[in-house]
Design a protein around this motif. Structure first.
Motif: not given
Length: 407
Positions: A242-267
Motif C-alpha cells: 500500500l505505501v509503495r503504490s501510494w508513493w510511487q503511483d500517486n503521491l510522489s507524482k505531485r510533490p507539495n500538493r494535497i488532493r481530496f479523494s473520497r474514493a481513495v479514503y474510503l477504500s
C-alpha cells in the motif's frame, strides 16, 4: 481427524510461510531505489516491526471467534496517516452473520464514530501457503485493504445521564430502537475512531463487545493459529504494498500538493463524516515550506506531517509535527499559516518541525465540515530567505495551489 489448517500449523508449514511473507514484505524497500535515503530505510525496518506487532495484536491475541474484543491499536502504530488526536479501537471478526452488542461509557469524549468493514479474505486462508504468491496474492487475500460498509456516529447514539450507551451490531435492525450499526455477512471487523480536542483533560471512553448468542469461550486451536499467522504475515505485505503504490503511483507524482479523494479514503477504511486530503511534502535540508489555507467551519480539523511510510513523526510525542483546531494560532483573517522548517523562523502562525526529514506524506483532515475543503497555497523557499524577508518575500504567483477534490 485434524483439519488441513491445523495440520499446516502443526507441521510447521504455517510458520515457515509466515516468515517468508515477512521476508517478502521487508524487501519491498528495494522497489523504492533512489527515492529513499538512509533515514527512510531505518524507519522502514522499524515500520516492518510495527506491522508485525499490529498483526499479532489483532489476529493472534484478539481474533478469537468466541472472545470478540475492542482493543487499542499498539502504541506508536500509526498506519495510513493515523491522526494524533484520534485513538483507534479495533475488533476482528471471522463471522459477520452473528449478532454483537457494544456497551460502554463515553467519558467526556466529544465525538466518536464506529464503522464496520470488509476485506478480501477467502475462507481457506489457513489451509494455503501465501508467500510464494507475493503481491499477486493480495488480489485474493489482503487484510490491509479495508472497505467501510457501515457506520454510526456518537451523535446518533442515546446516552444516559452518566454517559452510558449501547449499540447493536448485526445484519438486522433491532426492533426496540436501540442504536444500530449494520454489518454485512463478510464483515471482518469494527473500527472505533475516538476524537479528542484536549486529550490531557478528557476522560477516555470505555467499550466492551460481546456476542449475543451466549457462546462460551473456547481454547485456541490449530485452525485459529494457522489463520492468524497467515493474516499477520499478509497484513504486513499488504501495508508494505500500500505505501509503495501510494508513493510511487500517486503521491510522489505531485510533490507539495494535497488532493481530496473520497474514493481513495474510503477504500482504506475511511468514514464519510469527513474530508481527508493526502499529499506529499518535499524540501531540501536548507529549505522551508510555507502553507496557508482557511478551513471551513468544522467540529474538528488537523494538519499532519508523516514520514514516507505514512507514519506519524517521532516528535508527535512532544506535541510537534501537527496542528489541530484546538492548538492552531489563526491569522487575523482566520486563515491558518503553517511553516515546515527545522527551526522556527519567527513569522507567527504555526511552526511544524519535520524532525530531520526532507520528505514524506502530509494530510489535512476536517471532521463534520460545513463546506468543501479549502485551497492550500504552498511556497517552497530557502529558510535563510524566509527569515530575512518574511512573508512579504513570498510572491502569490509562485505558490503551488492544491486542495482540489478529485471525486
Amino acid at each position: 481427524m485434524t483439519d488441513a489448517a491445523s495440520e499446516r500449523l502443526l507441521s510447521g508449514r504455517a510458520w515457515d510461510d509466515f516468515c517468508d511473507m515477512l521476508r517478502n514484505a521487508g524487501h519491498m524497500i528495494d522497489a523504492f531505489g533512489d527515492d529513499v535515503n538512509d533515514r527512510d530505510r531505518v524507519e522502514w525496518y522499524r515500520f516492518m516491526t510495527r506491522l508485525v506487532r499490529n498483526g499479532f495484536e489483532r489476529f493472534v491475541e484478539n481474533g478469537e471467534v468466541t472472545r470478540p474484543r475492542l482493543r487499542d491499536t499498539p502504541w506508536r502504530q500509526s498506519i495510513n496517516f493515523q491522526s494524533p488526536n484520534q485513538d483507534h479501537l479495533l475488533a476482528e471478526f471471522v463471522d459477520g452473520s452473528l449478532e454483537y452488542r457494544i456497551t460502554g461509557n463515553r467519558g467526556t469524549l466529544p465525538y466518536f464514530v464506529i464503522c464496520a468493514w470488509r476485506a478480501n479474505q477467502p475462507a481457506d486462508i489457513g489451509e494455503r501457503d501465501w508467500a510464494a504468491r507475493g503481491v499477486e496474492g493480495l488480489k485474493e487475500f489482503d487484510p490491509a485493504l479495508l472497505n467501510t460498509t457501515g457506520m454510526i456516529q456518537s451523535d446518533s447514539i442515546t446516552f444516559d445521564a452518566d454517559g452510558n450507551f449501547e449499540v447493536i451490531v448485526s445484519q438486522n435492525k433491532p426492533a426496540d430502537g436501540t442504536a444500530w450499526l449494520p454489518i454485512t455477512p463478510d464483515c471482518v471487523g469494527l473500527l472505533v475512531r475516538t476524537v479528542y480536542d484536549d486529550r490531557a483533560n478528557t476522560i477516555p471512553p470505555t467499550m466492551t463487545l460481546e456476542r449475543l448468542d451466549g457462546a462460551a469461550p473456547q481454547p485456541i486451536d490449530g485452525r485459529h493459529m494457522s489463520e492468524a499467522l497467515a493474516k499477520s504475515g499478509q497484513v504486513a505485505l499488504g501495508y508494505a504494498e500500500l505505501v509503495r503504490s501510494w508513493w510511487q503511483d500517486n503521491l510522489s507524482k505531485r510533490p507539495n500538493r494535497i488532493r481530496f479523494s473520497r474514493a481513495v479514503y474510503l477504500s482504506n477504511g475511511g468514514v464519510p463524516d469527513r474530508h481527508h486530503g493526502f499529499g506529499t511534502w518535499d524540501r531540501a535540508e536548507d529549505e522551508a515550506l510555507v502553507l496557508r489555507f482557511t478551513p471551513p467551519q468544522s467540529d474538528f480539523w488537523i494538519f499532519q506531517l508523516c514520514n514516507i511510510w505514512q507514519e506519524n513523526l517521532d516528535n508527535y510525542e512532544e506535541g510537534q509535527g501537527h496542528v489541530t483546531i484546538a492548538t492552531a494560532k489563526p491569522l487575523d483573517d482566520g486563515s491558518i499559516l503553517i511553516v515546515i522548517a527545522p527551526e522556527d523562523p519567527g513569522l507567527g502562525g504555526n511552526w511544524v518541525d519535520p524532525y530531520g526529514l526532507v520528505h514524506g506524506g502530509m494530510s489535512l483532515r476536517m471532521i463534520k465540515p460545513a463546506g468543501d475543503p479549502p485551497p492550500v497555497h504552498l511556497h517552497r523557499v530557502k529558510l535563510a530567505d524566509l527569515k530575512a524577508n518574511g512573508l512579504a518575500g513570498l510572491k502569490p504567483e509562485d505558490a503551488i495551489v492544491s486542495g482540489e477534490i478529485s471525486d
